[in-house]
Motif scaffolding. Structure first.
Motif, short mmCIF file in Angstrom:
data_model
loop_
_atom_site.label_atom_id
_atom_site.label_comp_id
_atom_site.label_asym_id
_atom_site.label_seq_id
_atom_site.Cartn_x
_atom_site.Cartn_y
_atom_site.Cartn_z
N SER A 1 0.85 -1.20 0.00
CA SER A 1 0.00 0.00 0.00
C SER A 1 0.89 1.24 0.00
N ALA A 2 0.64 2.13 -0.95
CA ALA A 2 1.49 3.31 -1.10
C ALA A 2 1.52 4.18 0.17
N CYS A 3 0.39 4.26 0.85
CA CYS A 3 0.35 5.11 2.06
C CYS A 3 1.27 4.59 3.16
N CYS B 1 -1.63 9.67 0.00
CA CYS B 1 -2.82 9.28 -0.77
C CYS B 1 -3.99 8.90 0.13
N LYS B 2 -3.80 9.02 1.43
CA LYS B 2 -4.84 8.68 2.39
C LYS B 2 -6.01 9.65 2.27
N VAL C 1 0.77 0.35 -4.62
CA VAL C 1 -0.56 0.55 -5.19
C VAL C 1 -1.36 1.44 -4.26
N CYS C 2 -2.25 2.21 -4.85
CA CYS C 2 -3.31 2.88 -4.08
C CYS C 2 -4.58 2.77 -4.91
N PRO C 3 -5.39 1.78 -4.63
CA PRO C 3 -6.58 1.55 -5.47
C PRO C 3 -7.52 2.74 -5.53
N GLU C 4 -7.58 3.51 -4.47
CA GLU C 4 -8.57 4.61 -4.46
C GLU C 4 -8.11 5.78 -5.34
N ARG D 1 -10.08 13.35 0.43
CA ARG D 1 -11.43 12.97 -0.01
C ARG D 1 -12.21 12.55 1.24
N LYS E 1 -2.60 -1.88 4.01
CA LYS E 1 -3.05 -1.09 5.15
C LYS E 1 -4.28 -1.72 5.80
N SER F 1 -8.85 -0.78 5.86
CA SER F 1 -9.32 0.02 4.73
C SER F 1 -10.34 -0.72 3.88
N SER G 1 -10.41 -0.72 0.82
CA SER G 1 -9.68 -1.26 -0.33
C SER G 1 -8.61 -2.25 0.10
N CYS G 2 -7.82 -1.87 1.09
CA CYS G 2 -6.60 -2.62 1.44
C CYS G 2 -6.75 -3.48 2.69
S1 SF4 Z 1 -6.52 2.79 -0.85
FE1 SF4 Z 1 -6.27 3.73 1.20
S2 SF4 Z 1 -5.22 2.17 2.42
FE2 SF4 Z 1 -4.97 1.59 0.26
S3 SF4 Z 1 -3.04 2.53 -0.40
FE3 SF4 Z 1 -4.64 4.00 -0.87
S4 SF4 Z 1 -4.75 5.35 0.92
FE4 SF4 Z 1 -3.64 3.50 1.54
#
Ligand code: SF4
Length: 147
Positions: free
Chosen positions: A5-7, A13-14, A37-40, A49, A99, A102, A104-105
């Motif tokens: 997770s990129a964060c 990107c959080k 990766v950051c899917p969001e 956001r 992460k 989340s 996504s993660c």
């Molecule tokens: S989707 Fe959320 S938890 Fe996953 S990498 Fe992006 S900011 Fe981090």
């Protein structure tokens, strides 16, 4: 190659525009090949956001917007591109460090959809895809032995 997770590696990107930098994950990344990766944000969502949570079979943000399609698309594209990065490097995806909590993660336990900080059983959308392919996933809460 590991998906991270990129964060967790300090990318802002959080949802609140910050990150979730984690020292042991950064140390792991210095010793292994990885792809972030950051899917969001991959789905085109901005940072910052409004926070979003899985509510039933939907993903809703705190303002009630339905982001289900964005989350599914972002997870799919992120995983697809990570596999492509690994393939070009002559590697495969060995596992993922993502992460916790989340939509996504998160793995196994995620926010319960009430925006109250409570958790429920479930996986984020990226983790669902990884589990389908039997990719080992851990979160930053599960430190692992590494050389
Ligand atoms: S989707 Fe959320 S938890 Fe996953 S990498 Fe992006 S900011 Fe981090």
């Amino acid at each position: 190659m590991y998906i991270i997770s990129a964060c967790l590696l300090g990318e802002n990107c959080k949802y609140n525009g910050g990150n979730n930098y984690c020292e042991w994950v950064a140390e792991f990344a210095r010793r292994h090949s990885y792809v972030t990766v950051c899917p969001e944000t991959r789905a085109g969502l901005p940072a910052p956001r409004p926070p979003a949570e899985i509510v039933g079979d939907q993903v809703l943000d705190a303002e009630g917007r339905d982001l289900t399609a964005d989350f599914i698309r972002g997870a799919f594209q992120s995983y697809k591109e990570a596999k492509e990065t690994a393939r070009k490097a002559g590697e495969t995806i060995e596992g993922a460090i993502l992460k916790a909590k989340s939509p996504s993660c998160g793995k196994d336990r995620i926010y319960d959809g009430t925006f109250s900080g409570r958790l429920t059983d479930g996986d984020g959308h990226l983790v669902r895809l990884l589990k389908e392919d039997n990719i080992d996933v851990i979160t930053e809460k599960e430190n692992i032995e590494h050389d």
